[in-house]
Design a protein around this motif. Structure first.
Motif, PDB file in Angstrom:
ATOM      1  N   PHE A 146       9.059  -3.017  -2.121  1.00  6.58           N
ATOM      2  CA  PHE A 146       8.336  -2.831  -3.366  1.00  6.58           C
ATOM      3  C   PHE A 146       7.849  -1.454  -3.983  1.00  6.58           C
ATOM      4  O   PHE A 146       8.310  -1.107  -5.103  1.00  6.58           O
ATOM      5  CB  PHE A 146       6.822  -3.525  -3.179  1.00  6.58           C
ATOM      6  CG  PHE A 146       6.066  -3.338  -4.418  1.00  6.58           C
ATOM      7  CD1 PHE A 146       6.020  -4.170  -5.413  1.00  6.58           C
ATOM      8  CD2 PHE A 146       5.218  -2.494  -4.235  1.00  6.58           C
ATOM      9  CE1 PHE A 146       5.200  -4.025  -6.684  1.00  6.58           C
ATOM     10  CE2 PHE A 146       4.067  -2.070  -5.524  1.00  6.58           C
ATOM     11  CZ  PHE A 146       4.404  -2.944  -6.351  1.00  6.58           C
ATOM     12  N   LEU A 147       7.953  -0.669  -2.862  1.00  2.00           N
ATOM     13  CA  LEU A 147       7.875   0.954  -3.403  1.00  2.00           C
ATOM     14  C   LEU A 147       9.146   1.282  -3.754  1.00  2.00           C
ATOM     15  O   LEU A 147       9.253   2.155  -5.031  1.00  2.00           O
ATOM     16  CB  LEU A 147       7.563   1.659  -1.995  1.00  2.00           C
ATOM     17  CG  LEU A 147       7.524   3.318  -2.523  1.00  2.00           C
ATOM     18  CD1 LEU A 147       6.461   3.636  -3.365  1.00  2.00           C
ATOM     19  CD2 LEU A 147       7.284   3.943  -0.962  1.00  2.00           C
ATOM     20  N   GLN A 148      10.103   0.864  -3.368  1.00  4.58           N
ATOM     21  CA  GLN A 148      11.759   1.202  -3.784  1.00  4.58           C
ATOM     22  C   GLN A 148      11.831   0.720  -5.280  1.00  4.58           C
ATOM     23  O   GLN A 148      12.519   1.271  -5.974  1.00  4.58           O
ATOM     24  CB  GLN A 148      12.613   0.513  -2.637  1.00  4.58           C
ATOM     25  CG  GLN A 148      14.012   1.105  -2.917  1.00  4.58           C
ATOM     26  CD  GLN A 148      15.278   0.732  -2.042  1.00  4.58           C
ATOM     27  OE1 GLN A 148      14.504   0.005  -0.997  1.00  4.58           O
ATOM     28  NE2 GLN A 148      16.383   0.920  -1.983  1.00  4.58           N
ATOM     29  N   GLN A 149      11.506  -0.450  -5.575  1.00  3.12           N
ATOM     30  CA  GLN A 149      11.532  -1.131  -6.846  1.00  3.12           C
ATOM     31  C   GLN A 149      10.564  -0.368  -7.912  1.00  3.12           C
ATOM     32  O   GLN A 149      11.033  -0.321  -8.959  1.00  3.12           O
ATOM     33  CB  GLN A 149      11.038  -2.818  -6.545  1.00  3.12           C
ATOM     34  CG  GLN A 149      12.089  -3.469  -5.815  1.00  3.12           C
ATOM     35  CD  GLN A 149      13.107  -4.113  -6.725  1.00  3.12           C
ATOM     36  OE1 GLN A 149      14.268  -3.456  -6.572  1.00  3.12           O
ATOM     37  NE2 GLN A 149      13.008  -5.108  -7.231  1.00  3.12           N
ATOM     38  N   LYS A 150       9.579   0.006  -7.594  1.00  2.11           N
ATOM     39  CA  LYS A 150       8.537   0.724  -8.393  1.00  2.11           C
ATOM     40  C   LYS A 150       9.131   2.250  -8.754  1.00  2.11           C
ATOM     41  O   LYS A 150       8.934   2.510  -9.675  1.00  2.11           O
ATOM     42  CB  LYS A 150       7.352   0.940  -7.526  1.00  2.11           C
ATOM     43  CG  LYS A 150       6.184   1.412  -8.412  1.00  2.11           C
ATOM     44  CD  LYS A 150       5.483   0.023  -9.149  1.00  2.11           C
ATOM     45  CE  LYS A 150       4.292   0.579  -9.894  1.00  2.11           C
ATOM     46  NZ  LYS A 150       3.862  -0.434 -10.690  1.00  2.11           N
ATOM     47  N   LEU A 151       9.763   2.775  -7.540  1.00  2.00           N
ATOM     48  CA  LEU A 151      10.266   4.133  -7.948  1.00  2.00           C
ATOM     49  C   LEU A 151      11.524   4.125  -8.804  1.00  2.00           C
ATOM     50  O   LEU A 151      11.839   5.046  -9.451  1.00  2.00           O
ATOM     51  CB  LEU A 151      10.648   4.804  -6.288  1.00  2.00           C
ATOM     52  CG  LEU A 151       9.282   5.282  -5.642  1.00  2.00           C
ATOM     53  CD1 LEU A 151       9.898   5.755  -4.397  1.00  2.00           C
ATOM     54  CD2 LEU A 151       8.522   6.322  -6.400  1.00  2.00           C
TER      55      LEU A 151
END
Length: 202
Positions: A146-151
């Motif tokens: 999720f963090l990767q998608q957000k960044l």
């Protein structure tokens, strides 16, 4: 070892060599993942740079989405013109990544079938060949994804669809990881963290 057995055999040999130096299978998996990520960096670099350029065009893409919300064909033509003007090609970043896919599939198969991981404890896992009994690792992997998608979110398309994908895909990934071997989870978590670090550095 499946379709990519030729690559998988090289990975198994390297994994055994690392374990000969560092007698810990969990650490050996992390070293293997780090090495693969470094060697494949030249293939992922164009993709990351292309994603950054796409992110820089987000305000203009949002404006096109609003302007042509009832005209999909017009929006498509306008997006192509915008990409041509700024010399951005979404496919250009994806194609080099395809060359690295056989390595990742082979690595996945290697760790999923490695008998060396049977009954081997690592961190809180009693067995690297079995799933995480506490389901901690799948949740952490989902959060990392999720963090990767957000960044580095997807650019273009419908904003509502993008938002759904940002939450749905990590949730689906978490469920998918619940019953996979912990050794495979160590690889996937390490790979996700390295991917985030790599794209932020670029």
């Amino acid at each position: 070892l499946g379709f990519f057995s030729a690559i998988a055999e090289v990975l198994v040999t390297f994994l055994l060599a690392v374990h000969g130096v560092v007698p810990n299978w969990g650490v050996a998996i992390i070293v293997l993942t780090l090495t693969a990520r470094i060697l494949l960096f030249p293939l992922s670099w164009p993709s990351i740079r292309n994603m950054i350029r796409m992110r820089e065009l987000k305000p203009e893409m949002d404006a096109l989405n609003n302007k042509f919300k009832d005209d999909p064909q017009g929006k498509g033509l306008a997006q192509m013109e915008l990409w041509r003007k700024h010399k951005v090609n979404p496919l250009k970043g994806c194609l080099p990544q395809l060359a690295s896919m056989p390595v990742w599939f082979a690595l996945y198969t290697t760790l999923q079938t490695a008998v060396e991981l049977y009954n081997i404890p690592f961190l809180w896992f009693p067995d690297l060949s079995d799933s995480d009994p506490y389901f901690i690792l799948p949740i952490v992997i989902g959060a990392t994804y999720f963090l990767q998608q957000k960044l580095m979110p997807m650019q273009g398309g419908d904003p509502a669809q993008q938002k759904m994908m940002m939450y749905f895909m990590p949730a689906l990934f978490t469920v998918f990881m619940l019953f996979l071997p912990a050794g495979l989870g160590v690889y996937m978590f390490t790979n996700s963290v390295l991917a985030i670090a790599q794209q932020q550095i670029v």
